[in-house]
Design an enzyme around this catalytic site. Structure first.
Site: not given
Length: 449
Positions: A244, A246, A420-422
């Site tokens: 994901p 951002v 990576d928003h994880r």
């Protein structure tokens, strides 16, 4: 007597399944030495030169430049004993166990391949000639004559027609009981694919693809997707739909950095070095990573772990004639500004020459892409697979800027950071980008880190 060996396409220690033949460095009749470069190939990662592990005379080249070849396929045959005496017509090779080892190519981590032939029971009768097993040598004819190499595909029984299919597809067809002679390939040139075989096995009719023709009226040019371009596309799609993304932006005044750059150019420590804004950005990234280590971590989906890395293998996205490549500066965090400038200069020169090795593009932890060299202000870059963030540098431009309440012309740069928003939360991403910006806007800030 002459001894013939077939040289198979090596996997070059990168786990790839195929490569494109770019150019032969030898021709039939040439005498070659051990570890001499004989062919240049392009894998999904880079252009690679392959040396040959034997000395001898080239007797046949099996593929043409531009062809895509699967790993393990024989691409060259040579006589490794050209000075040997011809065997009498009645001479027969003795039936004894034989084992031959293909040694790894120098400079590449090729796996050792061992081929073994069993001794045959003769019951007093003369032993038959040994059968060649790739990549073992091709057995020569029993009489002194020009070398004869077996055809790469079997002769078809139906009117001489040979189905166009690669060895793995032929194997699949045999396992599923599909007659390749009854199929029409859907790939370019009528080549039969795995899907064609599966559809035939399931009773689904296969629609033949239209043969491509050149029509000047369309004013179109089609180029097959392969090599570096194919690998880049697959990696970007995987990253875009897995991590994901951002992206955050920051605009900064880098006038102090540019002034420092001019001063350092006159310093003898930087003599002969090309000191670019990219070198300053690389140094800033390595310093900022220490304060936000999550940026340098990676999400391991299979293990369900976040892997934190105590080193920075800094990737630099480089545009080359063969497409985008991302070679790495190993342990960039341990380098001084002079060492980074030298490493970046060498890395760029090698990438533009197309000689970047697959090993030089693997196991990165963070990437910088510099679109500013094209005059572009900023972008939203896609994270390199296996990493968690990428920094984009825009063009440095003279821009009106407020300084102490007054408008002045300053050197202004736009940064963008995709993460990576994880792995990286918004706070961590923002803090990292702010740190990089502060170091570029005021290099003296490095004294506080």
């Amino acid at each position: 007597m002459p001894e013939f060996k077939q040289f198979p396409l090596s996997d070059t220690a990168e786990g790839l399944t195929e490569a494109d033949i770019i150019a032969w460095q030898v021709k039939v009749g040439d005498t070659v030495t051990v570890n001499q470069i004989v062919v240049e190939i392009e894998t999904a990662k880079a252009a690679v030169e392959l040396p040959i592990p034997w000395a001898g005379v080239v007797t046949e080249l099996h593929v043409e430049p531009g062809q895509t070849v699967e790993v393990g396929t024989p691409i060259l045959t040579m006589d490794v004993d050209p000075g040997g005496a011809a065997a009498p017509a009645a001479a027969v090779a003795p039936a004894a166990p034989e084992e031959e080892e293909m040694k790894p190519l120098v400079g590449y981590g090729s796996k050792t391949v061992v081929t073994q032939r069993r001794a045959r029971k003769t019951n007093g009768a003369p032993a038959p000639a040994p059968v060649a097993v790739a990549p073992a040598p091709v057995a020569p004819a029993p009489v002194a004559a020009a070398p004869v190499t077996p055809a790469p595909v079997p002769v078809a029984p139906k009117g001489g027609y040979v189905p166009l299919a690669k060895p793995p597809v032929r194997k699949l067809a045999k396992e599923l009981g599909v007659d390749l002679h009854a199929l029409t390939g859907t790939a370019n040139g009528g080549v039969i694919t795995r899907d064609d075989v599966h559809q035939a096995a399931n009773g689904t009719p296969v629609e033949a693809a239209a043969v491509s023709t050149v029509d000047p009226s369309t004013r179109e040019r089609r180029v097959k997707i392969k090599g570096v371009r194919k690998a880049t596309a697959a990696a970007m799609v995987q990253s875009a739909y897995t991590a994901p993304h951002v992206t955050e932006f920051l605009t900064i005044d880098v006038t102090p950095m540019m002034e420092l750059r001019e001063r350092l150019k006159k310093n003898r420590a930087f003599a002969g070095l090309k000191l670019t804004p990219l070198a300053f950005a690389a140094k800033a990234v390595c310093m900022a990573v220490k304060r936000t280590p999550d940026i340098n971590a990676v999400w391991d989906e299979a293990a369900q772990e976040i892997v934190f890395k105590d080193y920075v293998h800094l990737g630099i996205a480089a545009a080359t004639p063969r497409g985008l490549v991302v070679p790495k500066v190993r342990d960039a965090d341990a380098m001084s500004l002079t060492e980074l400038a030298a490493a970046l200069g060498e890395l760029t020169d090698v990438a533009r020459s197309g000689k970047t090795t697959p090993e030089a593009m693997s196991n990165g932890t963070f990437t910088i892409t510099n679109v500013g060299v094209f005059g572009v202000d900023t972008g939203t870059p896609i994270i390199n697979p296996g990493e968690s963030a990428i920094l984009c540098l825009g063009a440095i431009k003279d821009t009106p800027w407020v300084v102490d309440g007054e408008i002045k012309v300053r050197k202004v740069l736009q940064l963008s950071l995709s993460f990576d928003h994880r792995v990286v939360d918004g706070q961590q991403g923002s803090e990292f980008l702010a740190d990089v910006g502060a170091l570029l806007a005021d290099p003296a800030m490095a004294m506080t880190y």
